[in-house]
Design a protein around this motif. Sequence first.
Motif, mmCIF file in Angstrom:
data_model
loop_
_atom_site.group_PDB
_atom_site.id
_atom_site.type_symbol
_atom_site.label_atom_id
_atom_site.label_comp_id
_atom_site.label_asym_id
_atom_site.label_seq_id
_atom_site.Cartn_x
_atom_site.Cartn_y
_atom_site.Cartn_z
ATOM 1 N N PHE A 264 14.044 26.833 -63.989
ATOM 2 C CA PHE A 264 15.101 27.759 -63.754
ATOM 3 C C PHE A 264 15.274 27.905 -61.967
ATOM 4 O O PHE A 264 14.492 27.829 -61.195
ATOM 5 N N ASN A 265 16.378 27.323 -61.703
ATOM 6 C CA ASN A 265 16.618 27.147 -60.273
ATOM 7 C C ASN A 265 16.438 28.197 -59.434
ATOM 8 O O ASN A 265 16.011 28.183 -58.129
ATOM 9 N N SER A 266 16.665 29.621 -59.789
ATOM 10 C CA SER A 266 16.366 30.531 -58.862
ATOM 11 C C SER A 266 14.916 31.032 -58.891
ATOM 12 O O SER A 266 14.464 32.170 -58.155
ATOM 13 N N GLY A 267 14.129 30.482 -59.631
ATOM 14 C CA GLY A 267 12.638 31.081 -59.714
ATOM 15 C C GLY A 267 12.742 31.545 -60.859
ATOM 16 O O GLY A 267 13.337 32.184 -61.653
ATOM 17 N N ARG A 268 11.220 31.917 -61.373
ATOM 18 C CA ARG A 268 10.689 32.677 -62.381
ATOM 19 C C ARG A 268 10.875 34.159 -62.204
ATOM 20 O O ARG A 268 11.395 34.531 -63.527
ATOM 21 N N VAL A 269 10.899 34.733 -61.622
ATOM 22 C CA VAL A 269 11.130 36.156 -61.417
ATOM 23 C C VAL A 269 12.738 36.509 -61.506
ATOM 24 O O VAL A 269 13.147 37.237 -62.313
ATOM 25 N N SER A 270 13.467 35.576 -60.823
ATOM 26 C CA SER A 270 15.037 35.677 -61.221
ATOM 27 C C SER A 270 15.258 35.411 -62.677
ATOM 28 O O SER A 270 16.336 35.904 -63.265
ATOM 29 N N TYR A 271 14.457 34.645 -63.312
ATOM 30 C CA TYR A 271 14.665 34.341 -64.701
ATOM 31 C C TYR A 271 14.677 35.339 -65.543
ATOM 32 O O TYR A 271 15.457 35.756 -66.257
ATOM 33 N N VAL A 272 13.405 36.053 -65.262
ATOM 34 C CA VAL A 272 13.092 37.175 -66.134
ATOM 35 C C VAL A 272 14.189 38.624 -65.955
ATOM 36 O O VAL A 272 14.874 39.110 -66.863
ATOM 37 N N LEU A 273 14.468 38.783 -64.624
ATOM 38 C CA LEU A 273 15.478 39.727 -64.039
ATOM 39 C C LEU A 273 16.806 39.289 -64.816
ATOM 40 O O LEU A 273 17.466 40.363 -65.136
ATOM 41 N N THR A 274 17.209 38.195 -64.680
ATOM 42 C CA THR A 274 18.534 37.935 -65.245
ATOM 43 C C THR A 274 18.551 38.221 -66.739
ATOM 44 O O THR A 274 19.668 38.813 -67.257
ATOM 45 N N LEU A 275 17.521 37.895 -67.569
ATOM 46 C CA LEU A 275 17.735 38.257 -68.961
ATOM 47 C C LEU A 275 17.490 39.588 -68.996
ATOM 48 O O LEU A 275 18.019 40.116 -69.969
ATOM 49 N N VAL A 276 16.699 40.412 -68.450
ATOM 50 C CA VAL A 276 16.397 41.893 -68.597
ATOM 51 C C VAL A 276 17.967 42.430 -68.057
ATOM 52 O O VAL A 276 18.215 43.340 -68.924
ATOM 53 N N TRP A 277 18.182 42.292 -67.276
ATOM 54 C CA TRP A 277 19.781 42.989 -66.708
ATOM 55 C C TRP A 277 20.636 42.511 -67.524
ATOM 56 O O TRP A 277 21.700 43.301 -67.694
ATOM 57 N N THR A 278 20.806 41.296 -68.090
ATOM 58 C CA THR A 278 22.000 40.811 -68.981
ATOM 59 C C THR A 278 21.847 41.800 -70.354
ATOM 60 O O THR A 278 22.664 42.365 -70.983
ATOM 61 N N ALA A 279 20.424 42.114 -70.741
ATOM 62 C CA ALA A 279 20.281 42.932 -71.894
ATOM 63 C C ALA A 279 20.738 44.349 -71.805
ATOM 64 O O ALA A 279 21.459 44.928 -72.370
#
Length: 373
Positions: A264-279
Amino acid sequence: MKDDQVPFLIMDESLMDHSPFLKLGRWHWWFMVPINILFLIVGQAAAVLLGRFYYDQGGNSEWMATFVQTAGFPILFIPLFLLHPSRKLETSTSSSLSPSIKVVALLYFALGLIAAGDNMLYSVGLLYLSASTYSLICATQLAFNAVFSYFLNSEKMTALILNSVVILSLSAALIAVNDDSKVLSGVSKGKYLLGFICTLGASALYSLSLSLMQLSFQKVLKRETFSVVLEMLIYTSLVATCVSIVGLFVSGEWKGLPLEMEGFNSGRVSYVLTLVWTAVSWQVCAVGAVGLIFTVSSLFSNVISTLSLAITPLVSLVVFHDKMNGVKVIAMLLALCGFCSYIYQNYLDDAEARKMGSQSHTNDIEESHHAFI
């Protein structure tokens, strides 16, 4: 006297079915509707932007994109528990009207399957289509909903409602035409056609689900309170989430999730936060959408959803620093005009409902006075 009272009872029952003002009270209705509109617009805008961000940054799992659209449903237990006292009172006063557990379970299971299929189709469409084409096709959900509402919910197609539908569709179409890129880079014509068909089918399925929810409130659940709205969201989302999990494992996409996170281009933390806030965003959107079905109608919920499609590109001006031009300004103004047109139609419905209610009450008083004499 009993035969003379039958027409008034029928009219009152019909009035209760079609007038949200009499169900909630005038000021309660005007308080609930803006809140649900805000939830739907903000939730959908945030969810779409985060979904596009997920794909742009290297995410490519269709089932993961489908999963996050309903996985945040446990959040809804918080407001459900806050409404617990009213739910107890409601259960004790309307137990005779409640459907059987089997009927309710079957209803939630069917709506959950529809939601899972709809979410998957939208995920595929957003993956293979540009944002402009995606928005243009999504605008067709108003046309689908007008048809489903007419046949399933007995909605009237007045001139103002038709005007609102046309204007909001034109607004979304203007935003779509404004973008010069028609196909994403690296997407073949076959995948582009697949994305087009999936998004069109998802728009039709979404409109059908809205009408079915409204119909279930009126004919099956028969308890139109916000706690019932939350229960429907929780159980249908549970079913849809389970279907997404099964699809994620059966398809084998779960094996590639660790590599997807690492890449993920923005990093692992950004990947998790993207999925959480999308949900979270999708659940806020769902509360607003179903809340509008409960307080107004499925067609109005779809109108606000299309209004959000017009506003979302404007939000992207701030988030992604897109350029602002005259076409987007005109699209926003058209969306606001269409929204005001539908609001004015609801104002006319309110005035007519209150007039009919007061006339019915006056006639009942006169009949009771004559009977006493």
